[in-house]
Design an enzyme around this catalytic site. Structure first.
Site, PDB file in Angstrom:
ATOM      1  N   LYS A   1     -71.851  56.219  32.250  1.00 62.02           N
ATOM      2  CA  LYS A   1     -71.533  57.343  31.383  1.00 62.02           C
ATOM      3  C   LYS A   1     -72.815  58.076  30.990  1.00 62.02           C
ATOM      4  O   LYS A   1     -72.918  59.279  31.100  1.00 62.02           O
ATOM      5  CB  LYS A   1     -70.790  56.810  30.150  1.00 62.02           C
ATOM      6  CG  LYS A   1     -70.347  57.857  29.181  1.00 62.02           C
ATOM      7  CD  LYS A   1     -69.535  57.223  28.067  1.00 62.02           C
ATOM      8  CE  LYS A   1     -69.396  58.190  26.915  1.00 62.02           C
ATOM      9  NZ  LYS A   1     -68.653  57.628  25.796  1.00 62.02           N
TER      10      LYS A   1
ATOM     11  N   GLU B   1     -79.934  48.488  33.343  1.00 61.86           N
ATOM     12  CA  GLU B   1     -79.443  47.643  34.444  1.00 61.86           C
ATOM     13  C   GLU B   1     -78.972  48.524  35.609  1.00 61.86           C
ATOM     14  O   GLU B   1     -79.342  48.302  36.767  1.00 61.86           O
ATOM     15  CB  GLU B   1     -78.250  46.786  33.985  1.00 61.86           C
ATOM     16  CG  GLU B   1     -78.584  45.675  33.015  1.00 61.86           C
ATOM     17  CD  GLU B   1     -78.457  46.102  31.565  1.00 61.86           C
ATOM     18  OE1 GLU B   1     -78.546  47.317  31.275  1.00 61.86           O
ATOM     19  OE2 GLU B   1     -78.273  45.217  30.711  1.00 61.86           O
TER      20      GLU B   1
ATOM     21  N   GLY C   1     -66.806  53.802  26.899  1.00 65.76           N
ATOM     22  CA  GLY C   1     -67.092  53.018  28.108  1.00 65.76           C
ATOM     23  C   GLY C   1     -65.991  52.017  28.430  1.00 65.76           C
ATOM     24  O   GLY C   1     -65.501  51.938  29.556  1.00 65.76           O
ATOM     25  N   ARG C   2     -65.551  51.259  27.424  1.00 67.18           N
ATOM     26  CA  ARG C   2     -64.567  50.197  27.672  1.00 67.18           C
ATOM     27  C   ARG C   2     -63.145  50.737  27.810  1.00 67.18           C
ATOM     28  O   ARG C   2     -62.219  49.969  28.047  1.00 67.18           O
ATOM     29  CB  ARG C   2     -64.657  49.139  26.569  1.00 67.18           C
ATOM     30  CG  ARG C   2     -64.566  49.683  25.157  1.00 67.18           C
ATOM     31  CD  ARG C   2     -65.074  48.648  24.149  1.00 67.18           C
ATOM     32  NE  ARG C   2     -65.117  49.164  22.787  1.00 67.18           N
ATOM     33  CZ  ARG C   2     -66.137  49.817  22.263  1.00 67.18           C
ATOM     34  NH1 ARG C   2     -67.211  50.077  22.990  1.00 67.18           N
ATOM     35  NH2 ARG C   2     -66.106  50.215  20.999  1.00 67.18           N
TER      36      ARG C   2
ATOM     37  N   GLU D   1     -66.125  44.222  21.683  1.00 63.98           N
ATOM     38  CA  GLU D   1     -67.039  45.350  21.462  1.00 63.98           C
ATOM     39  C   GLU D   1     -66.388  46.360  20.508  1.00 63.98           C
ATOM     40  O   GLU D   1     -67.069  47.086  19.794  1.00 63.98           O
ATOM     41  CB  GLU D   1     -67.420  46.026  22.785  1.00 63.98           C
ATOM     42  CG  GLU D   1     -68.749  46.755  22.726  1.00 63.98           C
ATOM     43  CD  GLU D   1     -69.209  47.342  24.060  1.00 63.98           C
ATOM     44  OE1 GLU D   1     -68.529  48.229  24.593  1.00 63.98           O
ATOM     45  OE2 GLU D   1     -70.267  46.925  24.566  1.00 63.98           O
TER      46      GLU D   1
ATOM     47  N   HIS E   1     -56.818  22.150  33.946  1.00 65.33           N
ATOM     48  CA  HIS E   1     -57.629  21.009  34.368  1.00 65.33           C
ATOM     49  C   HIS E   1     -59.021  21.068  33.766  1.00 65.33           C
ATOM     50  O   HIS E   1     -59.940  20.417  34.261  1.00 65.33           O
ATOM     51  CB  HIS E   1     -57.676  20.964  35.894  1.00 65.33           C
ATOM     52  CG  HIS E   1     -56.305  20.797  36.488  1.00 65.33           C
ATOM     53  ND1 HIS E   1     -55.732  19.567  36.718  1.00 65.33           N
ATOM     54  CD2 HIS E   1     -55.361  21.717  36.822  1.00 65.33           C
ATOM     55  CE1 HIS E   1     -54.512  19.735  37.207  1.00 65.33           C
ATOM     56  NE2 HIS E   1     -54.259  21.034  37.262  1.00 65.33           N
TER      57      HIS E   1
ATOM     58  N   LYS F   1     -81.245  45.857  23.221  1.00 60.05           N
ATOM     59  CA  LYS F   1     -81.792  46.795  24.224  1.00 60.05           C
ATOM     60  C   LYS F   1     -83.194  47.236  23.813  1.00 60.05           C
ATOM     61  O   LYS F   1     -84.117  47.301  24.621  1.00 60.05           O
ATOM     62  CB  LYS F   1     -80.912  48.046  24.319  1.00 60.05           C
ATOM     63  CG  LYS F   1     -79.587  47.848  25.024  1.00 60.05           C
ATOM     64  CD  LYS F   1     -78.875  49.208  25.134  1.00 60.05           C
ATOM     65  CE  LYS F   1     -77.439  49.055  25.563  1.00 60.05           C
ATOM     66  NZ  LYS F   1     -76.669  50.297  25.482  1.00 60.05           N
TER      67      LYS F   1
HETATM   68  O1  F6P Z   1     -74.302  48.445  26.122  1.00 57.50           O
HETATM   69  C1  F6P Z   1     -72.963  48.650  25.913  1.00 57.50           C
HETATM   70  C2  F6P Z   1     -72.447  49.814  26.662  1.00 57.50           C
HETATM   71  O2  F6P Z   1     -72.825  50.985  26.035  1.00 57.50           O
HETATM   72  C3  F6P Z   1     -70.953  49.743  26.847  1.00 57.50           C
HETATM   73  O3  F6P Z   1     -70.243  50.195  25.778  1.00 57.50           O
HETATM   74  C4  F6P Z   1     -70.761  50.519  28.106  1.00 57.50           C
HETATM   75  O4  F6P Z   1     -69.525  50.257  28.667  1.00 57.50           O
HETATM   76  C5  F6P Z   1     -71.923  50.015  28.925  1.00 57.50           C
HETATM   77  O5  F6P Z   1     -72.959  49.851  27.990  1.00 57.50           O
HETATM   78  C6  F6P Z   1     -72.358  50.882  30.062  1.00 57.50           C
HETATM   79  O6  F6P Z   1     -72.784  52.148  29.660  1.00 57.50           O
HETATM   80  P1  F6P Z   1     -72.992  53.321  30.685  1.00 57.50           P
HETATM   81  O7  F6P Z   1     -71.692  53.608  31.343  1.00 57.50           O
HETATM   82  O8  F6P Z   1     -73.502  54.482  29.898  1.00 57.50           O
HETATM   83  O9  F6P Z   1     -74.009  52.869  31.709  1.00 57.50           O
END
Ligand code: F6P
Length: 545
Positions: free
Chosen positions: A203, A209, A263-264, A349, A380, A509
């Site tokens: 987003k 990452e 995002g979620r 979250e 199990h 972060k």
């Molecule tokens: O760090 C949490 C978060 O902001 C989530 O809410 C989101 O889904 C994820 O990181 C990824 O964010 P982006 O789509 O901006 O890379």
């Protein structure tokens, strides 16, 4: 909050009285308990008769819903009000799957036309990739898609792709999320760059990452392709057009969405492109339709018949009245093995907050710990604790009546039998007398019976609900996800928190970027704690081995 405190107090009094009856007694005294404590919606039933609750408690919970204005808050969300107040944003994932052609306004602008344009662009692109109209830089058909993204830009796409694998054809879809080099290495090592398309799903297009993995993918392509050729192997899903351009992705390869998509909650937006590529345009439409049906139901059904509201209120009952810390999500479906992980982000979250929407410290408990694994595997492992441990954990079973492997009916019969047996065992348990009787019948001596019997007692009386549906097809999955989204909304509305921000992920972060400077060689601050210093020194010592 005064009224809520009072209602919770009354609910606790109801619970104290109810505790005098075992859950199993409630069935004995009411042969219609299943009918009275379950909700049916098309081909999906929520059976909550094995939750230790009665009509008095339910009607009090509906008072909670009225008092906390769940319906008004729901309407505000659907109409585009900026209910995410800490980020000053509307919350409109529901508009992404709307089939009603009704306008929804944010800042005076109808958002529906732009949604439809973007959806059409995704569909055309998907068809062109699947039909080999869009080819790779070497004019070959794309065979593999790699979605690079994390959190909401990963968990939904991966979970849905896995869940709908019987509908996946044509393309193989892979997911890279972790910053750990092993994730991208293990994914790319068997792929052919000439026939691989990478989707950078972010987003913000700043998530460390995702951007690190995206740059590594770029280098991987450029080992065999020119920069220009390699750019033809990228697609971006983002709200940040300048950043996608700077990365080298042309605008026609960027699928956009908007800041009112959390995002979620983004699987319904461009973030779902990997899913659409995997299952095709029609199936993706079915997936959206399923969610839309739940939205309509959530908007219109009376409190007592409203599945997300009832599911949410049962959550409140367990969290705030029974004081249970966690809940287990137990899909009896291997293809839903990522569903608990997906709901962990969705739920924790959203509702893992300690202050209300105005910033005041909460006086009641908010979101529980959500965890789970698919059955029968989990039987199990941790089911031992569910049956005989000292914690009571409400269990949420999920099961389809039909599997996709029609020639493997025995598997399906056993799966269903196990699912139903577990909720029955959790409820009924097995008392000491019953255990002794069984041991006696097996011919054990009195001494052995006395010694062994306590270990074989199941106290029972442990609550569970079961969501049962006809088959895990795209539409049903859309319904299930929307049901869980709205349940999170309902609980957040009762706790009066902002379920749509996520400030709790920011501190780590920030500190990671400072830590990185130390790892890269900067002098470690004198004020740093000795644990962090010790760990950093260890990295320095072992780094070059
Ligand atoms: O760090 C949490 C978060 O902001 C989530 O809410 C989101 O889904 C994820 O990181 C990824 O964010 P982006 O789509 O901006 O890379």
């Amino acid at each position: 909050m005064k009224e809520i405190d009072m209602l919770f107090k009354e609910l606790k009094e109801i619970k104290t009285k109810l505790d005098k009856n075992l859950l199993s007694d409630l069935f004995k005294s009411n042969p219609k308990r299943f009918e009275e404590f379950s909700l049916s919606l098309d081909e999906m039933i929520l059976d909550y008769s094995k939750v230790h609750i009665n009509k008095d408690a339910l009607s009090k919970l509906f008072e909670v819903a009225v008092e906390t204005k769940i319906e008004e808050k729901r309407d505000s969300m659907f109409s585009g009000e900026k209910i995410n107040n800490t980020e000053n944003r509307a919350v409109l994932h529901t508009a992404l799957r709307s089939k009603s052609n009704q306008s929804v306004y944010v800042d005076g602008k109808d958002v529906i036309p732009d949604i439809l344009i973007e959806l059409e662009k995704m569909k055309n692109f998907t068809n062109d990739i699947r039909n080999a109209k869009i080819l790779s830089s070497s004019n070959e058909k794309f065979t593999d898609i790699v979605n690079i993204g994390i959190g909401g830009s990963h968990l939904g796409p991966e979970m849905v792709t896995q869940a709908l694998s019987p509908y996946c054809n044509t393309l193989k879809v892979h997911f890279v999320s972790n910053i750990d080099s092993s994730h991208i290495e293990d994914t790319l090592k068997d792929l052919n760059p000439s026939t691989t398309l990478v989707i950078v799903a972010s987003k913000t297009f700043t998530t460390i990452e995702t951007m690190t993995n995206a740059n590594t993918a770029k280098k991987w392509f450029q080992n065999s392709l020119s920069e220009e050729e390699s750019n033809l192997h990228f697609v971006a899903l983002s709200t940040a057009l300048e950043k996608t351009k700077a990365f080298g992705i042309s605008d026609d390869r960027v699928f956009g969405f908007w800041n009112w998509v959390g995002g979620r909650y983004s699987i319904w937006s461009a973030i779902g492109l990997s899913v659409m590529l995997a299952i095709g345009v029609e199936n993706f439409d079915e997936f959206l339709s399923g969610a839309f049906e739940i939205d309509e139901h959530f908007k219109t059904a009376p409190l007592e018949e409203n599945m997300p509201i009832v599911l949410g209120l049962l959550g409140i009952w367990h969290r705030n009245i029974c004081d249970y810390e966690t809940r287990a999500l137990l899909p009896y479906d291997q293809r839903l093995s990522s569903f608990p992980r997906y709901v962990q982000q969705l739920d924790m979250e959203s509702n893992g907050k300690s202050v209300d929407s105005r910033g005041n410290e909460l006086s009641i408990k908010s979101g529980p710990i959500v965890w789970g694994e698919p059955g029968t595997n989990a039987q199990h492992s941790f089911f031992q604790l569910l049956h005989q441990g000292t914690n009571i954990i409400p269990c949420e079973f999920m099961i389809a009546v039909n599997n996709h492997e029609e020639d493997m009916q025995m598997h399906n019969d056993l799966l269903i039998a196990n699912c139903f047996a577990q909720s029955q065992a959790l409820m009924n348990g097995r008392n000491l007398d019953e255990v002794k009787e069984i041991l006696k019948e097996s011919g054990l001596s009195e001494d052995m019976i006395e010694e062994l019997a306590p270990h074989k007692v199941f106290k029972g009386n442990r609550p569970s609900s079961t969501l049962i549906y006809k088959k895990l097809d795209p539409k049903t999955l859309g319904k299930i996800i929307a049901l869980y989204e709205h349940r999170v909304f309902v609980e957040g509305a009762v706790w009066d928190i902002d379920s749509f921000d996520q400030w709790g992920v920011e501190l780590g972060k920030e500190l990671a970027s400072k830590m990185l400077t130390y790892i890269k060689g900067d002098e470690v601050a004198k004020s740093i704690d000795s644990s962090s210093r010790g760990l950093l020194n260890t990295v320095k010592l072992w780094n070059k081995d």
